[in-house]
Motif scaffolding. Structure first.
Motif, PDB file in Angstrom:
ATOM      1  N   HIS A  82       0.832  -1.209   0.000  1.00  0.00           N
ATOM      2  CA  HIS A  82       0.000   0.000   0.000  1.00  0.00           C
ATOM      3  C   HIS A  82       0.867   1.260   0.000  1.00  0.00           C
ATOM      4  O   HIS A  82       0.546   2.243  -0.676  1.00  0.00           O
TER       5      HIS A  82
ATOM      6  N   ILE B 267       2.051   2.149  -3.427  1.00  0.00           N
ATOM      7  CA  ILE B 267       1.020   2.802  -4.249  1.00  0.00           C
ATOM      8  C   ILE B 267       0.999   4.294  -3.897  1.00  0.00           C
ATOM      9  O   ILE B 267       1.035   5.166  -4.768  1.00  0.00           O
TER      10      ILE B 267
ATOM     11  N   GLN C  67       4.042   6.054  -5.023  1.00  0.00           N
ATOM     12  CA  GLN C  67       4.286   5.832  -6.465  1.00  0.00           C
ATOM     13  C   GLN C  67       5.678   5.244  -6.712  1.00  0.00           C
ATOM     14  O   GLN C  67       6.397   5.651  -7.628  1.00  0.00           O
TER      15      GLN C  67
ATOM     16  N   THR D   8       7.264  -2.935  -8.417  1.00  0.00           N
ATOM     17  CA  THR D   8       6.280  -3.041  -7.335  1.00  0.00           C
ATOM     18  C   THR D   8       4.976  -3.681  -7.854  1.00  0.00           C
ATOM     19  O   THR D   8       4.747  -3.734  -9.064  1.00  0.00           O
TER      20      THR D   8
ATOM     21  N   HIS E 145       1.865  -2.737  -7.801  1.00  0.00           N
ATOM     22  CA  HIS E 145       0.937  -1.900  -8.584  1.00  0.00           C
ATOM     23  C   HIS E 145       1.474  -1.625  -9.987  1.00  0.00           C
ATOM     24  O   HIS E 145       0.689  -1.427 -10.914  1.00  0.00           O
TER      25      HIS E 145
ATOM     26  N   GLY F  67      -1.160  -3.520 -11.596  1.00  0.00           N
ATOM     27  CA  GLY F  67      -2.166  -2.444 -11.535  1.00  0.00           C
ATOM     28  C   GLY F  67      -2.588  -2.168 -10.098  1.00  0.00           C
ATOM     29  O   GLY F  67      -2.556  -3.071  -9.236  1.00  0.00           O
ATOM     30  N   THR F  68      -2.980  -0.910  -9.868  1.00  0.00           N
ATOM     31  CA  THR F  68      -3.308  -0.484  -8.494  1.00  0.00           C
ATOM     32  C   THR F  68      -4.489  -1.251  -7.879  1.00  0.00           C
ATOM     33  O   THR F  68      -4.426  -1.638  -6.707  1.00  0.00           O
TER      34      THR F  68
ATOM     35  N   HIS G 292      -5.505  -4.343  -8.206  1.00  0.00           N
ATOM     36  CA  HIS G 292      -5.059  -5.653  -7.715  1.00  0.00           C
ATOM     37  C   HIS G 292      -4.100  -5.492  -6.530  1.00  0.00           C
ATOM     38  O   HIS G 292      -4.113  -6.292  -5.594  1.00  0.00           O
ATOM     39  N   ALA G 293      -3.256  -4.456  -6.589  1.00  0.00           N
ATOM     40  CA  ALA G 293      -2.286  -4.261  -5.495  1.00  0.00           C
ATOM     41  C   ALA G 293      -3.009  -3.923  -4.191  1.00  0.00           C
ATOM     42  O   ALA G 293      -2.607  -4.383  -3.112  1.00  0.00           O
ATOM     43  N   ILE G 294      -4.073  -3.148  -4.283  1.00  0.00           N
ATOM     44  CA  ILE G 294      -4.842  -2.806  -3.062  1.00  0.00           C
ATOM     45  C   ILE G 294      -5.384  -4.097  -2.433  1.00  0.00           C
ATOM     46  O   ILE G 294      -5.261  -4.329  -1.231  1.00  0.00           O
TER      47      ILE G 294
END
Ligand code: FPP
Ligand code: MG
Length: 323
Positions: free
Chosen positions: A88, A91, A94, A103, A105, A109-110, A112-114
């Motif tokens: 997190h 993200i 950045q 990383t 994200h 992609g963000t 999925h990373a969340i």
């Protein structure tokens, strides 16, 4: 000291292997993409400093074989929660690189990373939830501080940040969870209250030293060693100690706002040269050393033994670290 059992000479490396197994089991799930994301994260490794501290504190406080499973679960929980917070954090910051790899994200992609971060938090707490109430309380409290620290840092991105606020942020976002690891090891070993508290102070101070060393690496680190992009904090306006200590390019003092906005626009190589010339980097290293020394002094409550020695060595290593 007399109320503590002698250290039980735990095989720390063996126990760390058990922690890895507990982590691997915790990140298994039915969705292949989620499994792939978290498996890559776990495989990328990391220093495993939090599990190591929990295990060493446990052994240094005389924890026995009968409670080893509990401290292994606690250590795995702390590492899962830490990994989640980094997903997190990357993200938010950045950040393109972590542990030498793109990383989550960036790769997935963000969105999925969340979710991957949420999943790791959940599994961390699933492990903690099996532990005594006091350990759950300490772990939850550290997570509250973690969230507070991260939001406070973002809230003050464009504001003046004095030295006290800077220390509050790094204590909350980095040192409080390390404090919880050390306290948990002591709690699970059945250590008396004053020893649990002393270990908590050790964790807090080593955590502050660790974050200051991280701040120095943001400016002066080698990406091949840190596995992170250089100058990421400086670029996004996150205040680091060398930047805060730099006063208009002359003698190091505290002038965070003026210099931070300039640091954002300065090429990382140029920023490193400037902060080296003004002595701000060395001064920050000196502050990290001060916290490391304080942390070591807290260990006076422990009987002599290999795990106590390892805790001392760990306090030394966080200041010298290059990755
Ligand atoms: C890294 O700092 C940041 C952290 C260790 C904390 C991140 C915390 C969150 C995202 C909040 C988590 C929320 C809950 C509820 C637990 P850094 O950016 O200075 O370090 P870096 O250079 O390694 O990225
Ligand atoms: Mg970050």
């Amino acid at each position: 000291m007399s109320r503590l059992r002698a250290a039980a000479a735990l095989d720390v490396e063996g126990a760390l292997k058990q922690v890895e197994a507990a982590i691997a089991q915790a990140v298994d799930c039915q969705e292949p993409l989620l499994r792939q994301m978290v498996a890559e994260l776990v495989r990328a490794g990391g220093k495993r400093m939090r599990p190591r501290i929990a295990l060493l504190a446990f052994d240094a406080c005389g924890g026995g074989e009968a409670d080893l499973d509990k401290v292994v679960d606690a250590a795995a929980a702390f590492e899962l929660i830490h990994t989640a917070s980094l997903v997190h954090d990357d993200i938010i910051d950045q950040s393109p690189l972590r542990r030498g790899r793109p990383t989550v994200h960036v790769s997935y992609g963000t969105p999925h990373a969340i979710v991957a971060g949420d999943f790791l938090f959940t599994q961390g707490f699933a492990l903690s939830g099996r532990l005594p109430k006091e350990v759950i309380r300490v772990t939850a409290e550290a997570c509250v501080r973690l969230a507070e620290g991260e939001v406070m840092e973002q809230r003050l991105l464009a504001e003046e940040v004095d030295e006290e606020s800077y220390l509050t942020i790094i204590a909350k976002k980095t040192a409080e969870p390390i404090r919880a690891c050390a306290m948990t090891g002591a709690l699970l070993a059945g250590a008396p209250k004053e020893v649990v508290e002393a270990l908590g102070h050790y964790g807090l101070e080593i955590g502050i030293a660790f974050q200051i060393a991280d701040d120095v690496l943001d400016i002066a680190g080698n990406p091949a060693e840190t596995g992170k992009a250089v100058g990421q904090d400086a670029k996004t306006g996150v205040l680091t100690l060398p930047v805060g200590l730099n006063e208009a390019g002359t003698d190091p003092g505290w002038d965070a706002k003026t210099f931070r906005s300039m640091a954002r626009q300065t090429d990382p190589e140029e920023l490193r040269r400037l902060l080296q010339e003004t002595g701000a980097i060395d001064k920050a290293r000196g502050v990290a050393q001060k916290y490391s020394d304080r942390a070591k002094a807290r260990l006076a409550v422990l009987p002599p033994g290999p795990s106590k020695d390892a805790l001392v060595a760990l306090a030394d290593s966080v200041v010298k670290r290059r990755s």
